[in-house]
Design a protein around this motif. Structure first.
Motif, PDB file in Angstrom:
ATOM      1  N   LEU A 268      76.501 150.394  -5.653  1.00 31.73           N
ATOM      2  CA  LEU A 268      76.260 151.143  -4.420  1.00 31.73           C
ATOM      3  C   LEU A 268      76.508 152.640  -4.588  1.00 31.73           C
ATOM      4  O   LEU A 268      76.283 153.417  -3.659  1.00 31.73           O
ATOM      5  CB  LEU A 268      77.147 150.597  -3.289  1.00 31.73           C
ATOM      6  N   TRP A 269      77.006 153.046  -5.746  1.00 25.11           N
ATOM      7  CA  TRP A 269      77.234 154.468  -5.994  1.00 25.11           C
ATOM      8  C   TRP A 269      75.904 155.167  -6.226  1.00 25.11           C
ATOM      9  O   TRP A 269      74.970 154.592  -6.807  1.00 25.11           O
ATOM     10  CB  TRP A 269      78.144 154.680  -7.199  1.00 25.11           C
ATOM     11  N   ASP A 270      75.817 156.416  -5.808  1.00 26.01           N
ATOM     12  CA  ASP A 270      74.612 157.223  -5.993  1.00 26.01           C
ATOM     13  C   ASP A 270      74.737 157.984  -7.311  1.00 26.01           C
ATOM     14  O   ASP A 270      75.383 159.032  -7.389  1.00 26.01           O
ATOM     15  CB  ASP A 270      74.456 158.200  -4.819  1.00 26.01           C
ATOM     16  N   HIS A 271      74.096 157.458  -8.353  1.00 30.95           N
ATOM     17  CA  HIS A 271      74.257 158.047  -9.684  1.00 30.95           C
ATOM     18  C   HIS A 271      73.539 159.383  -9.820  1.00 30.95           C
ATOM     19  O   HIS A 271      73.923 160.208 -10.661  1.00 30.95           O
ATOM     20  CB  HIS A 271      73.799 157.048 -10.746  1.00 30.95           C
ATOM     21  N   ALA A 272      72.519 159.627  -8.985  1.00 33.11           N
ATOM     22  CA  ALA A 272      71.872 160.940  -8.996  1.00 33.11           C
ATOM     23  C   ALA A 272      72.853 162.012  -8.516  1.00 33.11           C
ATOM     24  O   ALA A 272      72.916 163.114  -9.080  1.00 33.11           O
ATOM     25  CB  ALA A 272      70.629 160.914  -8.106  1.00 33.11           C
ATOM     26  N   LEU A 273      73.649 161.675  -7.489  1.00 28.89           N
ATOM     27  CA  LEU A 273      74.664 162.625  -7.002  1.00 28.89           C
ATOM     28  C   LEU A 273      75.777 162.813  -8.022  1.00 28.89           C
ATOM     29  O   LEU A 273      76.325 163.905  -8.170  1.00 28.89           O
ATOM     30  CB  LEU A 273      75.242 162.140  -5.669  1.00 28.89           C
ATOM     31  N   ILE A 274      76.134 161.756  -8.731  1.00 25.98           N
ATOM     32  CA  ILE A 274      77.142 161.881  -9.785  1.00 25.98           C
ATOM     33  C   ILE A 274      76.645 162.842 -10.862  1.00 25.98           C
ATOM     34  O   ILE A 274      77.396 163.705 -11.345  1.00 25.98           O
ATOM     35  CB  ILE A 274      77.476 160.496 -10.392  1.00 25.98           C
ATOM     36  N   ASN A 275      75.362 162.732 -11.213  1.00 26.19           N
ATOM     37  CA  ASN A 275      74.782 163.645 -12.202  1.00 26.19           C
ATOM     38  C   ASN A 275      74.782 165.078 -11.691  1.00 26.19           C
ATOM     39  O   ASN A 275      75.045 166.023 -12.446  1.00 26.19           O
ATOM     40  CB  ASN A 275      73.359 163.211 -12.557  1.00 26.19           C
ATOM     41  N   GLN A 276      74.488 165.247 -10.389  1.00 30.14           N
ATOM     42  CA  GLN A 276      74.547 166.576  -9.791  1.00 30.14           C
ATOM     43  C   GLN A 276      75.965 167.140  -9.859  1.00 30.14           C
ATOM     44  O   GLN A 276      76.172 168.305 -10.167  1.00 30.14           O
ATOM     45  CB  GLN A 276      74.079 166.519  -8.332  1.00 30.14           C
ATOM     46  N   GLY A 277      76.931 166.285  -9.546  1.00 31.32           N
ATOM     47  CA  GLY A 277      78.324 166.715  -9.620  1.00 31.32           C
ATOM     48  C   GLY A 277      78.701 167.140 -11.027  1.00 31.32           C
ATOM     49  O   GLY A 277      79.394 168.155 -11.219  1.00 31.32           O
ATOM     50  N   THR A 278      78.249 166.396 -12.021  1.00 26.31           N
ATOM     51  CA  THR A 278      78.528 166.739 -13.418  1.00 26.31           C
ATOM     52  C   THR A 278      77.911 168.087 -13.772  1.00 26.31           C
ATOM     53  O   THR A 278      78.518 168.902 -14.483  1.00 26.31           O
ATOM     54  CB  THR A 278      77.980 165.640 -14.349  1.00 26.31           C
ATOM     55  N   HIS A 279      76.712 168.341 -13.248  1.00 27.11           N
ATOM     56  CA  HIS A 279      76.031 169.624 -13.465  1.00 27.11           C
ATOM     57  C   HIS A 279      76.853 170.783 -12.899  1.00 27.11           C
ATOM     58  O   HIS A 279      77.103 171.787 -13.589  1.00 27.11           O
ATOM     59  CB  HIS A 279      74.644 169.570 -12.818  1.00 27.11           C
ATOM     60  N   PHE A 280      77.286 170.651 -11.650  1.00 27.02           N
ATOM     61  CA  PHE A 280      78.062 171.729 -11.030  1.00 27.02           C
ATOM     62  C   PHE A 280      79.439 171.868 -11.674  1.00 27.02           C
ATOM     63  O   PHE A 280      79.976 172.973 -11.761  1.00 27.02           O
ATOM     64  CB  PHE A 280      78.192 171.491  -9.519  1.00 27.02           C
ATOM     65  N   LEU A 281      80.007 170.753 -12.140  1.00 21.02           N
ATOM     66  CA  LEU A 281      81.305 170.814 -12.816  1.00 21.02           C
ATOM     67  C   LEU A 281      81.189 171.620 -14.110  1.00 21.02           C
ATOM     68  O   LEU A 281      82.087 172.411 -14.443  1.00 21.02           O
ATOM     69  CB  LEU A 281      81.803 169.393 -13.110  1.00 21.02           C
ATOM     70  N   ALA A 282      80.084 171.433 -14.830  1.00 23.45           N
ATOM     71  CA  ALA A 282      79.858 172.206 -16.055  1.00 23.45           C
ATOM     72  C   ALA A 282      79.724 173.695 -15.739  1.00 23.45           C
ATOM     73  O   ALA A 282      80.275 174.552 -16.447  1.00 23.45           O
ATOM     74  CB  ALA A 282      78.611 171.690 -16.775  1.00 23.45           C
ATOM     75  N   LEU A 283      79.010 174.015 -14.654  1.00 22.22           N
ATOM     76  CA  LEU A 283      78.858 175.421 -14.258  1.00 22.22           C
ATOM     77  C   LEU A 283      80.195 176.038 -13.858  1.00 22.22           C
ATOM     78  O   LEU A 283      80.433 177.228 -14.072  1.00 22.22           O
ATOM     79  CB  LEU A 283      77.872 175.532 -13.085  1.00 22.22           C
ATOM     80  N   SER A 284      81.078 175.226 -13.287  1.00 21.01           N
ATOM     81  CA  SER A 284      82.382 175.745 -12.829  1.00 21.01           C
ATOM     82  C   SER A 284      83.299 176.114 -13.988  1.00 21.01           C
ATOM     83  O   SER A 284      84.303 176.803 -13.786  1.00 21.01           O
ATOM     84  CB  SER A 284      83.071 174.708 -11.943  1.00 21.01           C
ATOM     85  N   ALA A 285      82.969 175.672 -15.188  1.00 16.95           N
ATOM     86  CA  ALA A 285      83.837 175.910 -16.346  1.00 16.95           C
ATOM     87  C   ALA A 285      83.702 177.319 -16.898  1.00 16.95           C
ATOM     88  O   ALA A 285      84.483 177.729 -17.768  1.00 16.95           O
ATOM     89  CB  ALA A 285      83.525 174.892 -17.440  1.00 16.95           C
ATOM     90  N   HIS A 286      82.716 178.085 -16.420  1.00 24.48           N
ATOM     91  CA  HIS A 286      82.532 179.455 -16.901  1.00 24.48           C
ATOM     92  C   HIS A 286      83.680 180.341 -16.422  1.00 24.48           C
ATOM     93  O   HIS A 286      84.126 180.224 -15.288  1.00 24.48           O
ATOM     94  CB  HIS A 286      81.196 180.018 -16.405  1.00 24.48           C
ATOM     95  N   GLY A 287      84.171 181.191 -17.284  1.00 24.89           N
ATOM     96  CA  GLY A 287      85.260 182.085 -16.902  1.00 24.89           C
ATOM     97  C   GLY A 287      86.615 181.446 -17.132  1.00 24.89           C
ATOM     98  O   GLY A 287      86.733 180.332 -17.653  1.00 24.89           O
ATOM     99  N   ASN A 288      87.662 182.170 -16.709  1.00 20.83           N
ATOM    100  CA  ASN A 288      89.037 181.723 -16.958  1.00 20.83           C
ATOM    101  C   ASN A 288      89.729 181.161 -15.716  1.00 20.83           C
ATOM    102  O   ASN A 288      90.885 180.753 -15.785  1.00 20.83           O
ATOM    103  CB  ASN A 288      89.870 182.904 -17.494  1.00 20.83           C
ATOM    104  N   ALA A 289      89.039 181.153 -14.583  1.00 19.98           N
ATOM    105  CA  ALA A 289      89.670 180.710 -13.329  1.00 19.98           C
ATOM    106  C   ALA A 289      89.875 179.199 -13.331  1.00 19.98           C
ATOM    107  O   ALA A 289      89.034 178.442 -13.809  1.00 19.98           O
ATOM    108  CB  ALA A 289      88.809 181.121 -12.144  1.00 19.98           C
ATOM    109  N   LEU A 290      91.014 178.774 -12.810  1.00 22.21           N
ATOM    110  CA  LEU A 290      91.299 177.349 -12.617  1.00 22.21           C
ATOM    111  C   LEU A 290      91.824 177.173 -11.197  1.00 22.21           C
ATOM    112  O   LEU A 290      92.987 177.454 -10.920  1.00 22.21           O
ATOM    113  CB  LEU A 290      92.322 176.834 -13.638  1.00 22.21           C
ATOM    114  N   SER A 291      90.970 176.734 -10.317  1.00 14.71           N
ATOM    115  CA  SER A 291      91.352 176.559  -8.918  1.00 14.71           C
ATOM    116  C   SER A 291      91.705 175.108  -8.646  1.00 14.71           C
ATOM    117  O   SER A 291      91.479 174.221  -9.477  1.00 14.71           O
ATOM    118  CB  SER A 291      90.191 176.979  -8.001  1.00 14.71           C
ATOM    119  N   ALA A 292      92.247 174.869  -7.458  1.00 10.63           N
ATOM    120  CA  ALA A 292      92.516 173.486  -7.036  1.00 10.63           C
ATOM    121  C   ALA A 292      91.221 172.684  -6.990  1.00 10.63           C
ATOM    122  O   ALA A 292      91.210 171.479  -7.269  1.00 10.63           O
ATOM    123  CB  ALA A 292      93.187 173.484  -5.668  1.00 10.63           C
ATOM    124  N   TYR A 293      90.108 173.363  -6.665  1.00  7.87           N
ATOM    125  CA  TYR A 293      88.819 172.655  -6.619  1.00  7.87           C
ATOM    126  C   TYR A 293      88.416 172.144  -7.997  1.00  7.87           C
ATOM    127  O   TYR A 293      87.835 171.063  -8.115  1.00  7.87           O
ATOM    128  CB  TYR A 293      87.724 173.580  -6.065  1.00  7.87           C
TER     129      TYR A 293
END
Length: 409
Positions: A268-293
């Motif tokens: 029942l999980w939406d694997h397309a959304l999981i893939n989207q999340g993985t995409h945005f997670l990779a983009l968030s890794a740019h730079g040195n910032a580490l937020s709670a998000y």
């Protein structure tokens, strides 16, 4: 004409029209903008009922809203005497041309409205209410139910928030470039709270308000589409919401009761959304910032891996340890204790759980009930009974009652 169609159209177009009108005439006239747009939808309902829905409903709404707006402000001499001198000294441009419902102006107006509504001068809870009303188009009754409140209280809260917009002379504009990352923190926080309001719904009838969650995701995508706000923390929050949203359909039954994580069906999980999340997670890794998000997004990513391995829970535990240092809260400490249970067993988790003493948190007593189960069923029952007495919604109480009954089997 279907009511659901009108409701969706209202939520989509109400926010756009209010933003465009407020951008031109100023936030001091935001209530007038709301009234004009509401009257436009009332006219649409009456007209479309007899003549049918036009081929392009949004264009019809924009045309009527524009006419109503111009009529109102011309009649009150507000445009010529107060607005026009402050806009552009260009006599060749009319107010009709300035009231622009182009896609680009709508997008710009909504982004500016997002920063205006999330101004730190306005109380956090009022910001969420304004966001739900002005940016998401939800009705007062829906907002009242979400806050377990009544229409009168919500109307007063929104009135005070709008007064702040006026008295603080908050303008619909993006902050200067040097301030945008600082102001963005508050905007992201409000979007996070809006998503949480839907994901852990307190309403009596629903345990999950997907519409609130989807609106939060839409607002975050607006920020991602704008280069100055497309920062690592923005992408991390988007990743977090995608991962959580991917399990919407697995979190509740057709009877609207809650399904615990360990009982959810991966199908029942939406694997397309999981893939989207993985995409945005990779983009968030740019730079040195580490937020709670960033940390919460990584935790949510691991929850999208169904394999119940020791490696998975050890990784989640370490992420919670980091999160407690970055952003301590009782709920994070509680979630960390559950991860400790999954990684190191009940006895290790019980020792930590007893130290928390979250006396008014029903989730705390649910966890204690789970940890004492099979070790001391009487203590498990006592904690679950306490959780039942503290639970805020009927759906939560039903779930806790099932756990209590299961101890008798």
């Amino acid at each position: 004409m279907e009511k659901e169609f009108l409701k969706q159209l209202f939520q989509q177009e109400f926010t756009k029209m209010v933003a465009v009108i407020s951008k031109l005439y100023g936030l001091q006239h935001i209530e007038t903008a709301e009234d004009i747009v509401s009257e436009t939808f009332l006219q649409a309902t009456e007209t479309w009922e007899t003549k049918g829905v036009p081929e392009n409903p949004p264009a019809w709404l924009y045309a009527v809203a524009k006419q109503k707006t111009l009529t109102f402000f011309r009649r009150n001499k507000i445009f010529n005497e107060k607005v026009l001198p402050e806009i552009i000294g260009n006599d060749a441009v009319s107010d009709d041309e300035m009231l622009n419902f182009s896609n680009q102006n709508i997008k710009d107006s909504q982004l500016q409205m997002l920063f205006a509504v999330c101004n730190p001068a306005i109380a956090s809870e009022a910001q969420i209410g304004l966001a739900l009303r002005i940016l998401c188009g939800f009705g007062i009754e829906e907002i009242a139910e979400a806050f377990l409140s009544n229409k009168e209280t919500i109307n007063k809260r929104l009135f005070r928030a709008k007064e702040k917009l006026r008295t603080e002379k908050i303008k619909m504009e993006l902050p200067p470039e040097e301030e945008i990352s600082k102001r963005l923190d508050n905007v992201l926080h409000i979007i996070y709270l809006l998503f949480s309001e839907g994901y852990y719904s307190k309403t009596q009838s629903e345990i999950l308000r997907q519409d609130f969650c989807l609106e939060a995701m839409r607002l975050c995508l607006m920020l991602i589409d704008y280069p100055q706000t497309n920062l690592p923390s923005t992408n991390a929050l988007m990743a977090l919401m995608c991962f959580h949203a991917s399990r919407f359909h697995a979190r509740q039954t057709s009877e609207n009761s809650q399904v615990l994580y360990e009982d959810q069906h991966e199908s029942l999980w939406d694997h397309a959304l999981i893939n989207q999340g993985t995409h945005f997670l990779a983009l968030s890794a740019h730079g040195n910032a580490l937020s709670a998000y960033h940390l919460e997004a990584r935790i949510a990513f691991w929850h999208c891996q169904k394999d119940d391995s020791a490696e998975k829970w050890e990784e989640i535990l370490q992420l919670y340890n980091q999160l407690l240092l970055v952003n301590y809260s009782p709920s994070v400490a509680l979630n960390r204790t559950f991860a400790l249970y999954k990684a190191n067993g009940k006895k290790a988790a019980l020792a930590e759980a007893e130290k928390l003493r979250l006396e008014n948190n029903h989730f705390y007593f649910i966890l204690l009930g789970e940890l004492y189960k099979d070790l001391d069923n009487e203590k498990a029952r006592m904690n679950l009974e306490k959780a039942f007495s503290l639970a805020k919604t009927q759906t939560e109480r039903l779930g806790i009652r099932e756990k209590i009954d299961a101890l008798s089997v």
